[in-house]
Write an enzyme that holds these catalytic residues in place. Structure first.
Site, mmCIF file in Angstrom:
data_model
loop_
_atom_site.group_PDB
_atom_site.id
_atom_site.type_symbol
_atom_site.label_atom_id
_atom_site.label_comp_id
_atom_site.label_asym_id
_atom_site.label_seq_id
_atom_site.Cartn_x
_atom_site.Cartn_y
_atom_site.Cartn_z
ATOM 1 N N HIS A 99 0.894 -5.943 9.231
ATOM 2 C CA HIS A 99 -0.034 -5.632 8.142
ATOM 3 C C HIS A 99 0.634 -5.776 6.785
ATOM 4 C CE1 HIS A 99 -3.056 -4.336 10.908
ATOM 5 N NE2 HIS A 99 -2.276 -3.404 11.406
ATOM 6 N N HIS A 126 8.434 -3.065 0.735
ATOM 7 C CA HIS A 126 7.257 -3.757 1.276
ATOM 8 C C HIS A 126 6.113 -3.560 0.291
ATOM 9 C CE1 HIS A 126 7.004 0.412 2.800
ATOM 10 N NE2 HIS A 126 5.733 0.257 2.489
ATOM 11 N N HIS A 128 1.772 -3.204 -0.596
ATOM 12 C CA HIS A 128 0.409 -2.869 -0.175
ATOM 13 C C HIS A 128 -0.558 -3.434 -1.213
ATOM 14 C CE1 HIS A 128 1.619 0.177 2.843
ATOM 15 N NE2 HIS A 128 2.638 0.384 2.031
ATOM 16 N N HIS A 145 6.662 -0.512 -2.446
ATOM 17 C CA HIS A 145 7.377 0.685 -2.012
ATOM 18 C C HIS A 145 8.823 0.332 -1.728
ATOM 19 C CE1 HIS A 145 3.436 2.776 -0.549
ATOM 20 N NE2 HIS A 145 3.611 2.843 -1.855
ATOM 21 N N THR A 212 3.267 6.260 4.348
ATOM 22 C CA THR A 212 1.828 5.948 4.318
ATOM 23 C C THR A 212 1.386 5.130 5.529
ATOM 24 O OG1 THR A 212 2.106 3.940 2.987
ATOM 25 C CG2 THR A 212 1.798 6.018 1.791
ATOM 26 N N THR A 213 2.307 4.903 6.471
ATOM 27 C CA THR A 213 1.949 4.261 7.740
ATOM 28 C C THR A 213 2.460 5.152 8.866
ATOM 29 O OG1 THR A 213 4.007 2.975 7.717
ATOM 30 C CG2 THR A 213 2.038 1.880 6.856
#
Ligand code: NAG
Ligand code: NAG
Ligand code: NAG
Length: 274
Positions: A99, A126, A128, A145, A212-213
Site C-alpha cells: 500500500h 514512507h 501516504h 513519515h 498508522t498501520t
C-alpha cells in the site's frame, strides 16, 4: 547523489524466510496484503483490529494516530529542543510494501535526530496520500513519515505535510529508482541521504500516538511540522503507480483524540540549508 549499488532481490523466498523468522512486533508490517484502506470493507480501517489478535490495538487502543491537529486545542511550549540532526548518506532498500513505498536504511547506519537530549536513529521513511494528519480539519495531498527508534525501542515519527505545487527535492532524488521498481516490481538498494528530507519551519506539533498501520502500536512520539511543503502531482502519482494498488488512498482515517494534549513548539536551533 549517486547510485552506488543497484541490487535486485531475485529471491523472494529469502525475504519470506527473514520476515517469518525475525518478527518485530512493534514494527510496521512489511506485507500489507492482509489489510486495505476501503471504508466498509472486511479488511478496511474499521476492521484492522479484528484481522489478527496482535492487531487488536487498532480497534481498542486509546492513543491512535492520525489525529486532527487543532490549533484551538494546542498547548504552546518553547523548550523542546531539536538540537541536532546527525544524518548521513547510507544504503537503503526501496521497496513496495503493498500500500506504500518504503525506503529502509540499515538500523543505525543513517544517523539520528536528537530531541530533548534523546537520540532517535532513523530507520525508514514512507509516504501516504492524501495526508493522514489534518490541521484544523484540513487534509493535504501527501504526508511523509520518517520513522526513528532509540536502541531501547522507543519509536518516534516525524511527519511532513505537502500540498500540490513545486516538486519535492527529496522525492526528486528517488524518482528514477521509483520508476525502476515500478517497472520491475523488485526492490533495489540505493544510497540515500536522509538530510535531503526537509523538515520545514521551526514550529512543530508534538503528541503521543501510534503507528498508522497495523499493528497500530501505541506510545509513539509524534512530531508533525506545521509548515506545509510542496510536491508535484507527478511525484504523488509516481508513488501511487509504483505500489500497483488500485485504491486511491493509503491514508488511515482520523482517530479519536481521547483528551490527549497536542503541544506546539518552536525550535530556533534547527539548522538546515535549503
Ligand atoms: C485490546 O484487546 C485485546 C484482545 O482482546 C487485549 O489483549 C488488550 O489488552 C486490549 N487493549 C486495550 C488497550 O484495551
Ligand atoms: C520534550 O520535553 C518537553 C518538556 O519536558 C515535553 O513537553 C515534550 O513533550 C518533550 N518532547 C519530546 C518529543 O520528547
Ligand atoms: C553501500 O553498500 C556497498 C556494498 O556493501 C558499500 O561498498 C558502500 O560503501 C555502501 N555505501 C554507503 C554510503 O554506506
Amino acid at each position: 547523489m549517486e547510485k552506488l549499488v543497484t541490487q535486485i532481490f531475485l529471491c523472494s523466498f529469502f525475504t519470506i524466510l527473514v520476515l517469518h523468522f525475525c518478527p518485530a512486533l512493534s514494527d510496521e508490517v512489511e506485507d500489507e496484503s492482509e489489510f486495505n484502506y476501503e471504508q466498509g470493507s472486511e479488511k478496511g480501517p474499521d476492521r484492522w483490529g479484528e484481522i489478527r489478535p496482535e492487531w487488536s490495538t487498532c480497534s481498542n487502543g486509546t492513543l491512535q494516530s492520525p489525529i486532527d491537529l487543532l490549533d484551538k486545542r494546542v498547548e504552546v511550549i518553547s523548550h523542546l529542543e531539536i538540537t541536532k540532526r546527525n544524518y548521513k548518506p547510507s544504503n537503503a532498500t526501496l521497496k513496495n510494501r503493498g500500500h506504500d513505498i518504503m525506503l529502509k536504511w540499515n538500523s543505525g547506519e543513517a544517523g539520528y535526530i536528537e530531541i530533548n537530549g534523546t537520540q532517535y536513529l532513523i530507520q525508514q521513511c514512507h509516504w501516504h496520500s492524501p495526508s493522514e494528519h489534518t490541521i484544523n480539519g484540513n487534509k493535504f495531498d501527501l504526508e511523509l513519515h520518517a520513522v526513528h527508534q532509540t536502541p531501547t525501542g522507543q519509536t518516534f515519527v516525524f511527519g511532513i505535510l505537502y500540498q500540490f505545487g513545486e516538486p519535492d527535492p527529496f522525492l526528486s532524488s528517488v524518482e528514477d529508482y521509483l520508476e525502476e521498481i515500478s517497472d520491475t516490481g523488485e526492490e533495489i538498494i540505493v544510497v540515500i541521504d536522509p538530510n535531503k528530507i526537509k523538515i520545514g519551519s521551526q514550529r512543530y506539533y508534538n503528541y503521543i500516538g501510534s503507528l498508522t498501520t497495523p499493528p497500530c502500536t501505541e506510545n509513539v512520539v509524534w512530531i508533525v511540522a506545521s509548515e506545509i511543503r510542496t510536491v508535484s502531482r507527478e511525484q504523488v502519482s509516481l508513488l501511487r503507480v509504483a505500489v500497483h494498488d488500485d485504491s486511491d488512498t493509503n491514508a488511515r482515517p482520523i482517530q479519536e483524540t481521547n483528551g490527549r494534549t497536542v503541544k506546539l513548539f518552536r525550535d530556533d536551533k534547527v539548522d538546515e540549508e535549503d
